[in-house]
Motif scaffolding. Sequence first.
Motif, PDB file in Angstrom:
ATOM      1  N   VAL A 112      29.427   5.721 -25.043  1.00 51.76           N
ATOM      2  CA  VAL A 112      29.318   4.268 -25.257  1.00 51.76           C
ATOM      3  C   VAL A 112      29.922   3.517 -24.078  1.00 51.76           C
ATOM      4  N   ALA A 113      31.099   3.971 -23.618  1.00 58.76           N
ATOM      5  CA  ALA A 113      31.743   3.313 -22.478  1.00 58.76           C
ATOM      6  C   ALA A 113      30.901   3.446 -21.209  1.00 58.76           C
ATOM      7  N   ARG A 114      30.247   4.583 -21.028  1.00 56.65           N
ATOM      8  CA  ARG A 114      29.384   4.775 -19.851  1.00 56.65           C
ATOM      9  C   ARG A 114      28.192   3.815 -19.884  1.00 56.65           C
ATOM     10  N   PHE A 115      27.631   3.616 -21.058  1.00 53.97           N
ATOM     11  CA  PHE A 115      26.513   2.680 -21.209  1.00 53.97           C
ATOM     12  C   PHE A 115      26.965   1.261 -20.857  1.00 53.97           C
ATOM     13  N   ILE A 116      28.131   0.875 -21.344  1.00 52.22           N
ATOM     14  CA  ILE A 116      28.639  -0.474 -21.072  1.00 52.22           C
ATOM     15  C   ILE A 116      28.964  -0.645 -19.597  1.00 52.22           C
ATOM     16  N   TYR A 186      26.021   1.650 -29.532  1.00 58.37           N
ATOM     17  CA  TYR A 186      26.549   2.564 -30.547  1.00 58.37           C
ATOM     18  C   TYR A 186      25.885   3.921 -30.409  1.00 58.37           C
ATOM     19  N   ASN A 187      26.359   4.869 -31.177  1.00 59.53           N
ATOM     20  CA  ASN A 187      25.774   6.215 -31.230  1.00 59.53           C
ATOM     21  C   ASN A 187      24.919   6.339 -32.491  1.00 59.53           C
ATOM     22  N   GLN A 196      22.531  10.027 -30.302  1.00 61.44           N
ATOM     23  CA  GLN A 196      22.000   9.365 -29.111  1.00 61.44           C
ATOM     24  C   GLN A 196      22.668   8.006 -28.935  1.00 61.44           C
ATOM     25  N   CYS A 197      23.176   7.755 -27.744  1.00 61.94           N
ATOM     26  CA  CYS A 197      23.765   6.456 -27.434  1.00 61.94           C
ATOM     27  C   CYS A 197      22.634   5.462 -27.183  1.00 61.94           C
ATOM     28  N   THR A 198      22.590   4.421 -27.976  1.00 63.42           N
ATOM     29  CA  THR A 198      21.511   3.444 -27.867  1.00 63.42           C
ATOM     30  C   THR A 198      22.082   2.042 -28.091  1.00 63.42           C
TER      31      THR A 198
END
Length: 292
Positions: A112-116, A186-187, A196-198
């Motif tokens: 989640v942090a990587r996506f942000i 979120y996951n 899956q992180c989406t």
Amino acid sequence: MMQGVTAFLAPMAVETTLQIQQQRGMSTLKAISIRLKSVKNMQKIAQIMKAVSAARYLRAERALRAVRPYGVGAQQFFEKTEIKADEKESPKKLLIGITSDRGLCGGVHSGVARFIRGELGKDETNTKVFCVGDKSRSILAPLYGKNILMVANKIGLLPPNFLDASRIAHEVLKGGYDYTEGKIVYNRFKSVVSYQCTSLPIYGTPIVEKSDKLLLYDSLNSEVIKSYVEFSLASLIFYTMKEGACSEQSSRMNAMSNAAKNADEIIQKLTLTFNRTRGLKKEFIQFSFMQH
């Protein structure tokens, strides 16, 4: 004369060597024994945490099946009304990261942090982050501390409920940051071994009021739209928190299972090393006594 001195010193040298080897052997065996005991204790803790996570995972999965209609309904509201941000104006974005305060669950929170971080890399100036759970804050704070708007702590200690989600939605809307668009990161739970992180899109009240589809309803005014935006945001946060909780418990269960297996392999290797070291020590002592 020199031969006599050499003959006198030889037994002393053998005895000294024997004492040193015995001390080294005892030290090695003691160190191996201490490490073996600590690894066994860690294996027991991992097995207990695996059993606890398995029970919590089953409850989280049952709860998720009942909550998914809330998320689907809230998503359809934005899809059916065809709400879009105004491309002419500079957007003010909001990212809501759904994590928790607890660790030892693989890469759930780091994903989640990587996506942000990827979203902040595109537009750091006009983007703020609302961290649900302290894990996302601890990962993002070193680089993007100035972008963190708020943090919701004590998440993950108990199963999430709608009251928690409504409080978070209230703080998002009343926090003083008038965002135009954003995402809930979120996951999404897929299976016991997969997630899956989406993300889900969200929009501010001014953008929702400008939708042409909403003008078809006569009884809608600004207060009704404002209330429904808050309710739909709370529903989406509640849904994503449930998805994240189920993903977290399944990931923790798998992580503890792998930790227990790794500990078992280490125990086998340490036991073999301990037995070999003890056998070599006995053989050396017997050989030394035979030399005497």
